[in-house]
Each structure stands twice: as structure tokens, then as C-alpha cells.
Enzyme design. Structure first.
Site, PDB file in Angstrom:
ATOM      1  N   CYS A 148       0.813  -1.226   0.000  1.00  0.00           N
ATOM      2  CA  CYS A 148       0.000   0.000   0.000  1.00  0.00           C
ATOM      3  C   CYS A 148       0.847   1.276   0.000  1.00  0.00           C
ATOM      4  O   CYS A 148       0.330   2.361  -0.235  1.00  0.00           O
ATOM      5  CB  CYS A 148      -0.942   0.006   1.196  1.00  0.00           C
ATOM      6  SG  CYS A 148      -2.016  -1.422   1.210  1.00  0.00           S
ATOM      7  N   HIS A 199      -3.466   6.827   3.097  1.00  0.00           N
ATOM      8  CA  HIS A 199      -3.855   5.579   2.434  1.00  0.00           C
ATOM      9  C   HIS A 199      -5.242   5.184   2.948  1.00  0.00           C
ATOM     10  O   HIS A 199      -5.498   5.191   4.150  1.00  0.00           O
ATOM     11  CB  HIS A 199      -2.827   4.495   2.739  1.00  0.00           C
ATOM     12  CG  HIS A 199      -3.289   3.121   2.379  1.00  0.00           C
ATOM     13  ND1 HIS A 199      -3.846   2.828   1.157  1.00  0.00           N
ATOM     14  CD2 HIS A 199      -3.321   1.958   3.092  1.00  0.00           C
ATOM     15  CE1 HIS A 199      -4.180   1.556   1.127  1.00  0.00           C
ATOM     16  NE2 HIS A 199      -3.877   1.007   2.294  1.00  0.00           N
ATOM     17  N   ASN A 253     -10.193  -0.316  -0.314  1.00  0.00           N
ATOM     18  CA  ASN A 253      -8.740  -0.209  -0.184  1.00  0.00           C
ATOM     19  C   ASN A 253      -8.123  -0.658  -1.518  1.00  0.00           C
ATOM     20  O   ASN A 253      -8.180  -1.834  -1.861  1.00  0.00           O
ATOM     21  CB  ASN A 253      -8.271  -1.108   0.979  1.00  0.00           C
ATOM     22  CG  ASN A 253      -6.763  -1.147   1.141  1.00  0.00           C
ATOM     23  OD1 ASN A 253      -6.020  -0.716   0.263  1.00  0.00           O
ATOM     24  ND2 ASN A 253      -6.313  -1.679   2.266  1.00  0.00           N
TER      25      ASN A 253
HETATM   26  N1  ACO Z   1     -18.855  -9.555   7.925  1.00  0.00           N
HETATM   27  C1  ACO Z   1     -19.343  -9.893   9.124  1.00  0.00           C
HETATM   28  N2  ACO Z   1     -18.563 -10.268  10.161  1.00  0.00           N
HETATM   29  C2  ACO Z   1     -17.234 -10.262   9.965  1.00  0.00           C
HETATM   30  C3  ACO Z   1     -16.655  -9.917   8.721  1.00  0.00           C
HETATM   31  C4  ACO Z   1     -17.528  -9.559   7.681  1.00  0.00           C
HETATM   32  N3  ACO Z   1     -17.080  -9.212   6.469  1.00  0.00           N
HETATM   33  N4  ACO Z   1     -15.319 -10.009   8.843  1.00  0.00           N
HETATM   34  C5  ACO Z   1     -15.059 -10.402  10.090  1.00  0.00           C
HETATM   35  N5  ACO Z   1     -16.215 -10.572  10.773  1.00  0.00           N
HETATM   36  C6  ACO Z   1     -16.404 -10.989  12.153  1.00  0.00           C
HETATM   37  C7  ACO Z   1     -15.231 -11.795  12.671  1.00  0.00           C
HETATM   38  O1  ACO Z   1     -15.368 -13.166  12.304  1.00  0.00           O
HETATM   39  C8  ACO Z   1     -15.355 -11.592  14.157  1.00  0.00           C
HETATM   40  O2  ACO Z   1     -16.335 -12.449  14.656  1.00  0.00           O
HETATM   41  P1  ACO Z   1     -16.131 -13.175  16.092  1.00  0.00           P
HETATM   42  O3  ACO Z   1     -16.058 -12.038  17.080  1.00  0.00           O
HETATM   43  O4  ACO Z   1     -17.339 -14.017  16.200  1.00  0.00           O
HETATM   44  O5  ACO Z   1     -14.836 -13.913  15.981  1.00  0.00           O
HETATM   45  C9  ACO Z   1     -15.893 -10.171  14.274  1.00  0.00           C
HETATM   46  O6  ACO Z   1     -16.436  -9.834  12.980  1.00  0.00           O
HETATM   47  C10 ACO Z   1     -14.832  -9.150  14.619  1.00  0.00           C
HETATM   48  O7  ACO Z   1     -13.672  -9.431  13.818  1.00  0.00           O
HETATM   49  P2  ACO Z   1     -12.408  -8.493  13.814  1.00  0.00           P
HETATM   50  O8  ACO Z   1     -11.362  -9.082  12.921  1.00  0.00           O
HETATM   51  O9  ACO Z   1     -12.029  -8.153  15.218  1.00  0.00           O
HETATM   52  O10 ACO Z   1     -13.042  -7.200  13.131  1.00  0.00           O
HETATM   53  P3  ACO Z   1     -12.402  -5.777  12.992  1.00  0.00           P
HETATM   54  O11 ACO Z   1     -13.278  -4.807  13.632  1.00  0.00           O
HETATM   55  O12 ACO Z   1     -10.940  -5.804  13.360  1.00  0.00           O
HETATM   56  O13 ACO Z   1     -12.492  -5.537  11.422  1.00  0.00           O
HETATM   57  C11 ACO Z   1     -11.031  -5.561   9.525  1.00  0.00           C
HETATM   58  C12 ACO Z   1     -11.814  -6.402  10.516  1.00  0.00           C
HETATM   59  C13 ACO Z   1     -12.008  -4.682   8.773  1.00  0.00           C
HETATM   60  C14 ACO Z   1     -10.314  -6.477   8.557  1.00  0.00           C
HETATM   61  C15 ACO Z   1     -10.025  -4.679  10.311  1.00  0.00           C
HETATM   62  O14 ACO Z   1      -9.287  -5.485  11.186  1.00  0.00           O
HETATM   63  C16 ACO Z   1      -9.086  -3.932   9.430  1.00  0.00           C
HETATM   64  O15 ACO Z   1      -9.476  -3.020   8.715  1.00  0.00           O
HETATM   65  N6  ACO Z   1      -7.785  -4.246   9.504  1.00  0.00           N
HETATM   66  C17 ACO Z   1      -6.782  -3.536   8.734  1.00  0.00           C
HETATM   67  C18 ACO Z   1      -6.802  -3.953   7.310  1.00  0.00           C
HETATM   68  C19 ACO Z   1      -5.847  -3.100   6.502  1.00  0.00           C
HETATM   69  O16 ACO Z   1      -5.828  -1.904   6.638  1.00  0.00           O
HETATM   70  N7  ACO Z   1      -5.042  -3.699   5.668  1.00  0.00           N
HETATM   71  C20 ACO Z   1      -4.124  -2.801   5.007  1.00  0.00           C
HETATM   72  C21 ACO Z   1      -3.239  -3.267   4.175  1.00  0.00           C
HETATM   73  S1  ACO Z   1      -3.857  -4.021   2.712  1.00  0.00           S
HETATM   74  C22 ACO Z   1      -2.463  -4.176   1.727  1.00  0.00           C
HETATM   75  O17 ACO Z   1      -1.383  -3.814   2.082  1.00  0.00           O
HETATM   76  C23 ACO Z   1      -2.677  -4.820   0.448  1.00  0.00           C
END
Ligand code: ACO
Length: 336
Positions: free
Chosen positions: A119, A260, A290
Site C-alpha cells: 500500500c 492511504h 482499499n
Molecule cells: N462480515 C461480518 N462479520 C465479519 C466480517 C464480515 N465481512 N469479517 C469479520 N467478521 C467478524 C469476525 O469473524 C469476528 O467475529 P467473532 O467475534 O465471532 O470472531 C468479528 O467480525 C470481529 O472481527 P475483527 O477481525 O475483530 O473485526 P475488525 O473490527 O478488526 O475488522 C477488519 C476487521 C475490517 C479487517 C479490520 O481489522 C481492518 O481493517 N484491519 C486492517 C486492514 C488493513 O488496513 N489492511 C491494510 C493493508 S492491505 C495491503 O497492504 C494490500
């Protein structure tokens, strides 16, 4: 090659290109256990653009974005002496996407290469290009951040797939007589000991021990979302604060901080901690998701075309991503 000298650097034009096809949150509810509400609240994303694999690629999105940047600059491809593409989704390891883009816009025999910094691709490429122009080693450089992440997305993985979109953003950098113009601070950093948080395995041996119990699809991005989230919230704030300290600017001296577009909650957390006005932090993640290396370049183009980069005020670009990598670039601009 031109003799080294401290030139100023100006962004002469910007451009962007995104695929026609939109994939909405509702489209995901048809294939995954998720909801529009969850995706919107947890990420800020409503829809993203997805390339048609038969007609659209990192190459042609890059070419279109760069051609638009050249048109905005009133320049021809033949005036470029270097083309750099930041991407993790080049069509092939050889040739680079950049060499084909350079040929397509008429820039032969300009030098051309890709940068792989996930990214951070666009910000790394802008920093390298700016340094080349400032030193007199290049007169005009085409910089592109582009991705077709849909090609490397596992659409059965709901935590990852809902985030990603395709697109390209570009800028043409040219030399200027005023050395005060251009990048007044840049940083490019990485911590490869944390690569397992976000990686794209090609062979079974690439899968780290920490992931051996999980279902990992080869050829698709694999992410520990919570780890990356924690890293990103802290790193965004640190990078912005370090860049402000290095330039002796205060947050509100900047016309924009172009972050980003990873997750609205990551951007908002950094914005609030630093005390930036909401209108100084551009957000388009709702429309594109993203787009990795493309995101900062697309934002830069949209802000430029909307006249939201105030002439005479500095602006900052900041990114983090797989690697893990992080980078910033603070630019001074010419007054009206
Ligand atoms: N729909 C519904 N529920 C979901 C989904 C979805 N799409 N995805 C995850 N959940 C659930 C999980 O299974 C979990 O359930 P559980 O509590 O029963 O286990 C719950 O939601 C919470 O999961 P978390 O992973 O804690 O959710 P979080 O609030 O952290 O959001 C996310 C997940 C959006 C991926 C977040 O962690 C994030 O944005 N991380 C950073 C990603 C990023 O910026 N990447 C950048 C680089 S990309 C690159 O370099 C190519």
C-alpha cells in the site's frame, strides 16, 4: 544524464482510472456471511471497483491514469525520462508493468521499473521520483500507483475480500527553477520481521507456521486484520507526528493530509489523535475500498481536480502496508 544540481520539483498533472464495474456491499451478502451494515460500520466502504479480467488490468489502468496526468500537464509521453509504477499486482514478474506503460504513452526509451511496497507503493514511488528530479538525474517522471487486487483476493475470506478494490492514480513530476518547491520531508521505512501479518503466498512453503492451521489460498492475499489494524492506528499517528516535527509545521498548516484509504476507523483514529480538521483529511474509501498502492494517487488526483489543494500551502501523503512498510511525503506548493 544531467549534471547534479538542486532543482525544485512540481506536480505538473495528475490522473486516475478505475474499472467500470462496481461491487457493492449487497453483492457480498449474496456470496458471504456478511451485511452492508457490518462492512460500512467496520470499514467505511460502500462499494469498490472490480476489473473485468478480460479487458482491464494493472497495465491498462496505469496507462490510462498516466495518460490523463500527461494531458492535465499539457505534456507528451516522449517528454518523460522515467516511469515508475508502485504495485503488488504486476501482470508478470517480467516485464514490469512500468515498461509497458512507458511504451504505451510514447515514453520510449525512458527508464521504467516497478516498486513493490504494497500500500506504500505510490508514496515510495513519489519519493524516489522526486529525488531523481531534484538531483537533476531526471527532468520529468511519470509516477503511478496501481492495483488489480481482485486478481489476488480470496472471495471466500470475508475479513479480507470486502476491503479490496482496483484502480490507478498517477502524477507527472517535473523540474522547477525554484528549489523551495517539492518534497520538504520524506520517509520510507519497513519492518520485514512482521511480514506474516499480510502476505501473498505463491508456494506451500511460503505459508508461515502461524498460519498452518488456517485455510490459506495460494495466490491470494492473506491478512491478520486485527494485527494490521493495531499497527496502522499507531503508525499513522507516529508518521504524521514525525513528519510535522521534521518540517516544523503544525497539523493545520497543511492543506491536506492524504492518507492511504485502508479503513475509515484507522484514518479517523489518527485524525482525532492529531487534532486535524475533518475537511483536511480526504476520504474516498466509501467509493473505492482499499486499492493498496493506488489509493493515495487516486486521492491526490481527485483533490487536485476539485481544487482542494490550496496553492502555496504544503500537503502530506502518508501510507502503511504489507511488508510491513510505512512512508510519508510532505510537499511544498507554489502560491496562486
Ligand atoms: N462480515 C461480518 N462479520 C465479519 C466480517 C464480515 N465481512 N469479517 C469479520 N467478521 C467478524 C469476525 O469473524 C469476528 O467475529 P467473532 O467475534 O465471532 O470472531 C468479528 O467480525 C470481529 O472481527 P475483527 O477481525 O475483530 O473485526 P475488525 O473490527 O478488526 O475488522 C477488519 C476487521 C475490517 C479487517 C479490520 O481489522 C481492518 O481493517 N484491519 C486492517 C486492514 C488493513 O488496513 N489492511 C491494510 C493493508 S492491505 C495491503 O497492504 C494490500
Amino acid at each position: 544524464m544531467n549534471a547534479p544540481r538542486n532543482w525544485g520539483v512540481r506536480i505538473a498533472g495528475t490522473g486516475s482510472a478505475v474499472p467500470e464495474r462496481r461491487m457493492t456491499n449487497a453483492d457480498f451478502t449474496a456470496i458471504l456471511d456478511t451485511s452492508d451494515e457490518w462492512i460500512l460500520q467496520r470499514t467505511g466502504i460502500s462499494e469498490r471497483r472490480i476489473a473485468d479480467p478480460n479487458a482491464e488490468s494493472t497495465f491498462n489502468l496505469s496507462r490510462d491514469a498516466l495518460q490523463r496526468a500527461l494531458d492535465a500537464a499539457g505534456m507528451k509521453g516522449s517528454e518523460l525520462d522515467l516511469v515508475i509504477v508502485g504495485t503488488l499486482t504486476s501482470e508478470m514478474p517480467c516485464p514490469s508493468t512500468a515498461v509497458r506503460v512507458a511504451a504505451a504513452v510514447g515514453a520510449v526509451p525512458a527508464g521504467a521499473f516497478d516498486i513493490s511496497a504494497a500500500c506504500c507503493g505510490f508514496v515510495y514511488a513519489m519519493n524516489v521520483a522526486e529525488t531523481m528530479v531534484r538531483s537533476g538525474r531526471a527532468k520529468a517522471v511519470g509516477v503511478i500507483g496501481a492495483e488489480t487486487l481482485s486478481r489476488v483476493t480470496d472471495y471466500t475470506d470475508r475479513t479480507c475480500s470486502i476491503l479490496f478494490g482496483d484502480g490507478a492514480g498517477a502524477a507527472v513530476l517535473v523540474r522547477d527553477e525554484d528549489p523551495a518547491l517539492g518534497c520538504i520531508h520524506q520517509s520510507m521505512q519497513a519492518d520485514g520481521s512482521r511480514w506474516e501479518s499480510l502476505y501473498l503466498p505463491v508456494l506451500p512453503r511460503d505459508v508461515p507456521e502461524s498460519d498452518l492451521q488456517s485455510t490459506v489460498r495460494l495466490g491470494c492475499l492473506r491478512m491478520n486484520g486485527r494485527e494490521v489494524f493495531k499497527f496502522a492506528v499507531t503508525k499513522f499517528r507516529e508518521v504524521i507526528e514525525e513528519s510535522l516535527a521534521a518540517t516544523r509545521l503544525s497539523a493545520n498548516d497543511l492543506s491536506q493530509v492524504i492518507c492511504h484509504q485502508s479503513n475509515i476507523r484507522i484514518i479517523e483514529a489518527a485524525r482525532e489523535r492529531i487534532g486535524l480538521d475533518p475537511e483536511k483529511v480526504y476520504v474516498n474509501i466509501d467509493r473505492y475500498g482499499n486499492t493498496s498502492a493506488a489509493s493515495v494517487g487516486i486521492c491526490l488526483d481527485e483533490l487536485t481536480r476539485a481544487g482542494k489543494l490550496t496553492p502555496g500551502l504544503p500537503f502530506m501523503m502518508v501510507a502503511f502496508g504489507g511488508g510491513l512498510t510505512w512512508a510519508s511525503s510532505v510537499w511544498s506548493t507554489r502560491g496562486a
